[in-house]
Design a protein around this motif. Structure first.
Motif, mmCIF file in Angstrom:
data_model
loop_
_atom_site.group_PDB
_atom_site.id
_atom_site.type_symbol
_atom_site.label_atom_id
_atom_site.label_comp_id
_atom_site.label_asym_id
_atom_site.label_seq_id
_atom_site.Cartn_x
_atom_site.Cartn_y
_atom_site.Cartn_z
ATOM 1 N N GLU A 175 -0.638 2.486 4.216
ATOM 2 C CA GLU A 175 -0.833 3.903 3.896
ATOM 3 C C GLU A 175 0.240 4.754 4.571
ATOM 4 O OE1 GLU A 175 -4.896 5.316 4.452
ATOM 5 O OE2 GLU A 175 -4.061 7.286 4.913
ATOM 6 N N ASP A 176 0.539 4.413 5.814
ATOM 7 C CA ASP A 176 1.564 5.144 6.564
ATOM 8 C C ASP A 176 2.943 4.957 5.900
ATOM 9 O OD1 ASP A 176 2.414 6.651 8.792
ATOM 10 O OD2 ASP A 176 3.228 4.825 9.681
ATOM 11 N N LEU A 177 3.224 3.734 5.486
ATOM 12 C CA LEU A 177 4.516 3.471 4.827
ATOM 13 C C LEU A 177 4.623 4.269 3.523
ATOM 14 C CD1 LEU A 177 4.789 -0.402 5.324
ATOM 15 C CD2 LEU A 177 6.262 1.326 6.378
ATOM 16 N N ASN A 178 3.486 4.369 2.845
ATOM 17 C CA ASN A 178 3.462 5.102 1.576
ATOM 18 C C ASN A 178 3.558 6.613 1.806
ATOM 19 O OD1 ASN A 178 1.073 6.306 -0.592
ATOM 20 N ND2 ASN A 178 2.905 5.371 -1.403
ATOM 21 N N GLN A 179 2.713 7.121 2.687
ATOM 22 C CA GLN A 179 2.625 8.582 2.829
ATOM 23 C C GLN A 179 3.717 9.169 3.710
ATOM 24 O OE1 GLN A 179 -1.351 9.978 3.355
ATOM 25 N NE2 GLN A 179 -1.812 9.112 1.374
ATOM 26 N N ASN A 180 4.022 8.498 4.806
ATOM 27 C CA ASN A 180 4.977 9.087 5.742
ATOM 28 C C ASN A 180 6.408 8.604 5.546
ATOM 29 O OD1 ASN A 180 2.859 10.535 6.820
ATOM 30 N ND2 ASN A 180 2.313 8.842 8.167
ATOM 31 N N PHE A 181 6.563 7.400 5.023
ATOM 32 C CA PHE A 181 7.921 6.916 4.761
ATOM 33 C C PHE A 181 8.275 7.048 3.275
ATOM 34 C CE2 PHE A 181 7.004 5.109 8.836
ATOM 35 C CZ PHE A 181 8.221 5.089 9.494
ATOM 36 N N GLY A 182 7.292 7.460 2.477
ATOM 37 C CA GLY A 182 7.557 7.704 1.054
ATOM 38 C C GLY A 182 7.844 6.449 0.241
ATOM 39 N N ILE A 183 7.391 5.293 0.740
ATOM 40 C CA ILE A 183 7.660 4.034 0.019
ATOM 41 C C ILE A 183 6.683 3.889 -1.146
ATOM 42 C CG2 ILE A 183 7.720 1.511 0.218
ATOM 43 C CD1 ILE A 183 8.561 1.810 3.103
ATOM 44 N N THR A 184 7.204 3.574 -2.301
ATOM 45 C CA THR A 184 6.382 3.285 -3.478
ATOM 46 C C THR A 184 5.849 1.862 -3.305
ATOM 47 O OG1 THR A 184 7.884 4.636 -4.780
ATOM 48 C CG2 THR A 184 6.428 3.146 -6.013
ATOM 49 N N ILE A 185 4.544 1.705 -3.382
ATOM 50 C CA ILE A 185 3.968 0.370 -3.157
ATOM 51 C C ILE A 185 3.232 -0.101 -4.411
ATOM 52 C CG2 ILE A 185 2.388 -1.002 -1.737
ATOM 53 C CD1 ILE A 185 2.801 0.928 0.551
ATOM 54 N N VAL A 186 3.521 -1.334 -4.801
ATOM 55 C CA VAL A 186 2.781 -1.964 -5.894
ATOM 56 C C VAL A 186 2.134 -3.213 -5.305
ATOM 57 C CG1 VAL A 186 2.903 -3.044 -8.171
ATOM 58 C CG2 VAL A 186 4.422 -1.128 -7.621
ATOM 59 N N VAL A 187 0.811 -3.264 -5.375
ATOM 60 C CA VAL A 187 0.116 -4.404 -4.785
ATOM 61 C C VAL A 187 -0.723 -5.113 -5.837
ATOM 62 C CG1 VAL A 187 -1.662 -2.849 -3.881
ATOM 63 C CG2 VAL A 187 -1.498 -5.110 -2.954
ATOM 64 N N VAL A 188 -0.501 -6.422 -5.938
ATOM 65 C CA VAL A 188 -1.321 -7.245 -6.828
ATOM 66 C C VAL A 188 -2.465 -7.791 -5.996
ATOM 67 C CG1 VAL A 188 -1.371 -9.524 -7.919
ATOM 68 C CG2 VAL A 188 0.452 -7.911 -8.490
ATOM 69 N N THR A 189 -3.671 -7.643 -6.497
ATOM 70 C CA THR A 189 -4.807 -8.091 -5.682
ATOM 71 C C THR A 189 -5.997 -8.540 -6.522
ATOM 72 O OG1 THR A 189 -6.319 -7.448 -3.919
ATOM 73 C CG2 THR A 189 -5.725 -5.723 -5.469
ATOM 74 N N HIS A 190 -6.754 -9.477 -5.957
ATOM 75 C CA HIS A 190 -8.054 -9.817 -6.540
ATOM 76 C C HIS A 190 -9.157 -9.083 -5.782
ATOM 77 C CE1 HIS A 190 -6.900 -12.839 -9.445
ATOM 78 N NE2 HIS A 190 -6.034 -13.302 -8.569
ATOM 79 N N ASP A 191 -8.757 -8.475 -4.662
ATOM 80 C CA ASP A 191 -9.722 -7.811 -3.797
ATOM 81 C C ASP A 191 -9.876 -6.349 -4.248
ATOM 82 O OD1 ASP A 191 -11.350 -7.131 -1.760
ATOM 83 O OD2 ASP A 191 -9.898 -7.488 -0.150
ATOM 84 N N ILE A 192 -10.423 -6.202 -5.443
ATOM 85 C CA ILE A 192 -10.470 -4.881 -6.071
ATOM 86 C C ILE A 192 -11.269 -3.898 -5.233
ATOM 87 C CG2 ILE A 192 -11.050 -3.673 -8.219
ATOM 88 C CD1 ILE A 192 -11.620 -6.477 -9.387
ATOM 89 N N ALA A 193 -12.458 -4.331 -4.798
ATOM 90 C CA ALA A 193 -13.369 -3.398 -4.130
ATOM 91 C C ALA A 193 -12.734 -2.820 -2.873
ATOM 92 C CB ALA A 193 -14.668 -4.112 -3.800
ATOM 93 N N THR A 194 -12.036 -3.642 -2.118
ATOM 94 C CA THR A 194 -11.413 -3.157 -0.892
ATOM 95 C C THR A 194 -10.223 -2.273 -1.201
ATOM 96 O OG1 THR A 194 -12.017 -5.276 0.044
ATOM 97 C CG2 THR A 194 -10.574 -3.926 1.360
ATOM 98 N N PHE A 195 -9.393 -2.717 -2.105
ATOM 99 C CA PHE A 195 -8.161 -1.973 -2.368
ATOM 100 C C PHE A 195 -8.388 -0.645 -3.084
ATOM 101 C CE2 PHE A 195 -5.376 -5.305 -0.934
ATOM 102 C CZ PHE A 195 -4.298 -4.561 -0.505
ATOM 103 N N ALA A 196 -9.520 -0.546 -3.779
ATOM 104 C CA ALA A 196 -9.790 0.696 -4.503
ATOM 105 C C ALA A 196 -9.775 1.902 -3.583
ATOM 106 C CB ALA A 196 -11.121 0.594 -5.213
ATOM 107 N N HIS A 197 -10.090 1.658 -2.310
ATOM 108 C CA HIS A 197 -10.120 2.759 -1.347
ATOM 109 C C HIS A 197 -8.729 3.093 -0.817
ATOM 110 C CE1 HIS A 197 -14.545 2.737 -1.006
ATOM 111 N NE2 HIS A 197 -14.370 1.477 -1.346
ATOM 112 N N GLU A 198 -7.793 2.232 -1.082
ATOM 113 C CA GLU A 198 -6.462 2.402 -0.499
ATOM 114 C C GLU A 198 -5.459 2.992 -1.482
ATOM 115 O OE1 GLU A 198 -6.413 1.788 2.667
ATOM 116 O OE2 GLU A 198 -8.459 1.021 2.500
ATOM 117 N N VAL A 199 -5.493 2.482 -2.706
ATOM 118 C CA VAL A 199 -4.460 2.857 -3.672
ATOM 119 C C VAL A 199 -4.782 4.196 -4.336
ATOM 120 C CG1 VAL A 199 -3.832 0.454 -4.128
ATOM 121 C CG2 VAL A 199 -5.589 1.547 -5.524
ATOM 122 N N ASN A 200 -3.780 4.836 -4.930
ATOM 123 C CA ASN A 200 -4.085 6.073 -5.666
ATOM 124 C C ASN A 200 -4.082 5.873 -7.178
ATOM 125 O OD1 ASN A 200 -1.263 6.179 -6.061
ATOM 126 N ND2 ASN A 200 -1.037 7.389 -4.190
#
Ligand SMILES: Nc1ncnc2c1ncn2[C@@H]1O[C@H](COP(=O)(O)OP(=O)(O)OP(=O)(O)O)[C@@H](O)[C@H]1O
Length: 239
Positions: A175-200
């Protein structure tokens, strides 16, 4: 208008004449934090490899900041954490620090130190990979993925091997890398429930784009049924 970091236009890709990706149209704006979900064999890793320019589409085009990946990569980098890391690497007496700089000819020492510091593994830098836990190793590979300070970071199942406590730590860092360093992040995951809280944003992929949008909208049963039609039980989570 937001700058598009990654664009896919009418992209098709096939193995042995069988299309594993069909007519993919996608604009990932700069600073987006996108989660890609989909069943096994949906084409998620293939999509990342197309963005990285490791493979080329059979039809359509992939653009990184308006350039073909191979042109973009002449002057820039894309951070990548692959899903499967060869086990043989653990048989070599390679240290964490050596891993982080491996493959990067002109990397500066302060970049290595920064990446180790970001993932809170500076104290492990002289340790051999063989001596680390699975989670510590994964953090070492994550540090390597950001060591050249890329504008784009692609992560294929990054939380494999990571325990729940460290997972929160890794999420905080991403989140810090995304918000404060402005890095675009693409994450492939099977852990949908957990990641849903992280990604936009979440994209559901199953050879085609099944749906794309904000997590609250996408994790509704109707979309999950479209994505996992064989499943009897669906996710019910407030996001
Ligand atoms: N090198 C290859 N040769 C032939 N077929 C391949 C190859 N790599 C992938 N495939 C096929 O392409 C399809 C998509 O694979 P891909 O690895 O992109 O899926 P995925 O969504 O990442 O799956 P998973 O969630 O299981 O990791 C699968 O049917 C797979 O069998």
């Amino acid at each position: 208008m937001p700058v598009s970091a990654i664009t896919l236009k009418n992209v098709y890709y096939s193995f042995d004449s069988i299309f594993v990706l069909e007519d993919i149209n996608l604009e990932i704006p700069e600073r987006c934090y996108l989660g890609i979900i989909g069943p096994n064999g949906a084409g998620k890793t293939t999509l990342l490899r197309l963005i990285l320019g490791i493979i080329k589409p059979h039809k359509g085009e992939v653009l990184i900041y308006g350039m073909r990946p191979q042109d973009y990569l002449k002057s820039q980098t894309i951070g990548y954490l692959p899903q499967r890391i060869s086990q043989t690497i653990y048989e070599f007496p390679i240290t964490v620090e050596e891993l982080v700089k491996s493959g990067y000819e002109r990397i500066k020492k302060h970049h290595i130190d920064w990446a180790l510091d970001v993932f809170k593994i500076s104290h492990l830098k002289k340790k051999s990979l063989r001596e680390l836990s699975g989670g510590q190793r994964q953090k070492a590979f994550l540090a390597r993925a950001i060591a050249l300070q890329p504008k784009i970071l692609l992560l294929d199942e990054p939380t494999t091997y990571i325990d729940p406590y460290s997972m929160d730590e890794v999420f905080q860092i991403l989140e810090d890398l995304n918000q404060n360093f402005g890095i675009t992040i693409v994450v492939v995951t099977h852990d949908i429930a957990t990641f849903a809280h992280e990604v936009n944003c979440i994209m559901c992929l199953n050879r085609k784009v099944v749906c794309l949008g904000e997590p609250q909208r996408i994790l509704k049963d109707e979309y999950m049924k479209m994505l996992y039609p064989e499943q009897a039980v669906f996710l019910h989570r407030d996001v």
